[in-house]
Design an enzyme around this catalytic site. Sequence first.
Site, PDB file in Angstrom:
ATOM      1  N   PHE A 198      -2.375  -5.885  -0.706  1.00 46.09           N
ATOM      2  CA  PHE A 198      -1.078  -6.541  -0.734  1.00 46.09           C
ATOM      3  C   PHE A 198       0.002  -5.465  -0.584  1.00 46.09           C
ATOM      4  CE2 PHE A 198      -3.687  -9.911  -2.412  1.00 46.09           C
ATOM      5  CZ  PHE A 198      -3.166 -11.028  -1.768  1.00 46.09           C
ATOM      6  N   ASN A 251       9.069  -2.095  -0.233  1.00 45.68           N
ATOM      7  CA  ASN A 251       8.138  -1.792  -1.318  1.00 45.68           C
ATOM      8  C   ASN A 251       6.821  -1.193  -0.842  1.00 45.68           C
ATOM      9  OD1 ASN A 251       9.846  -2.558  -3.408  1.00 45.68           O
ATOM     10  ND2 ASN A 251       9.205  -4.702  -3.312  1.00 45.68           N
ATOM     11  N   HIS A 262       6.752 -10.565   7.416  1.00 45.30           N
ATOM     12  CA  HIS A 262       6.328  -9.435   6.596  1.00 45.30           C
ATOM     13  C   HIS A 262       5.022  -8.823   7.110  1.00 45.30           C
ATOM     14  CE1 HIS A 262       7.658  -7.179   3.267  1.00 45.30           C
ATOM     15  NE2 HIS A 262       6.906  -7.686   2.308  1.00 45.30           N
ATOM     16  N   TYR A 296      -0.399 -15.706   4.949  1.00 48.05           N
ATOM     17  CA  TYR A 296       0.601 -14.741   5.390  1.00 48.05           C
ATOM     18  C   TYR A 296       0.537 -14.437   6.883  1.00 48.05           C
ATOM     19  CZ  TYR A 296       1.059 -13.876   0.387  1.00 48.05           C
ATOM     20  OH  TYR A 296       1.263 -14.027  -0.962  1.00 48.05           O
ATOM     21  N   ASN A 305       2.878  -4.425  -1.781  1.00 43.42           N
ATOM     22  CA  ASN A 305       3.503  -3.547  -2.767  1.00 43.42           C
ATOM     23  C   ASN A 305       2.591  -2.441  -3.283  1.00 43.42           C
ATOM     24  OD1 ASN A 305       5.621  -5.269  -2.396  1.00 43.42           O
ATOM     25  ND2 ASN A 305       5.683  -6.037  -4.501  1.00 43.42           N
TER      26      ASN A 305
END
Length: 246
Positions: free
Chosen positions: A114, A162, A69, A64, A116
Amino acid sequence: MRLLPGASASRISSPLLSLPRARPRCVPASSACRAASSSAAGAGDGGPRKPWLFVGLGNPGKVYQGTRHNVGFEIIDVIAEAEGIPLSSMQFKAMVGKGRIGDAPVMLAKPQTFMNASGESVGQLVSYFKIPLSQVIVMYDDLDLPFAKLRLLPKGGHGGHNGMRSIINHLKQSRDFPRLRIGIGRPPGKMDPANFVLRPFTKKEQEELDFAFHRGLEAVRIMVLEGFNKSATHVNTAQSSEMLNR
């Protein structure tokens, strides 16, 4: 120069980010400076000063790194490097660094839950360190802002993000905490937004982000030394295209 975990070499190597650490902007003995410092650091009745908590949202893991993001992680790395605050401990499911900007105590955090489930970490940090919500600043990616545009707001909803939804849930549904939104633009054509936010940046986009992160770093320094309102004015003033393209 040693890179921090999750830091992008293209971010840290920028000359814009080789800045001196912040210093107070007024004479400490002046009443104006004392008032600004008290207001900015939440000194209240003269008791121990509560730290500012700057939280960057993202996903842990190399896969990532450098994606849209994870701009929240990126800007925390930039602040950590510029201010000499290593993210050297794991507390409440977050990589945490503690230090000072000027004479104001600050904490930097990158939740490792993470995206969320970010609220699991943030809620515990806020509760354990008894940080006023007005001094909890969450930094995250925003599809609804033009690329590399910053927007600093004193409160608000989750806007469909989220990570922010999780934080609001874990702060007992309170939305009364500042947030720095970092624009990543809209996906091209009919691309699924879920795929778009995991795309890496082009070289030109990385250069534009360097300017945005530098501006965010300045905003953080202004916030802890002179207060939220001055910082918001600095961030939300339109940035000319000349600055982005010089």
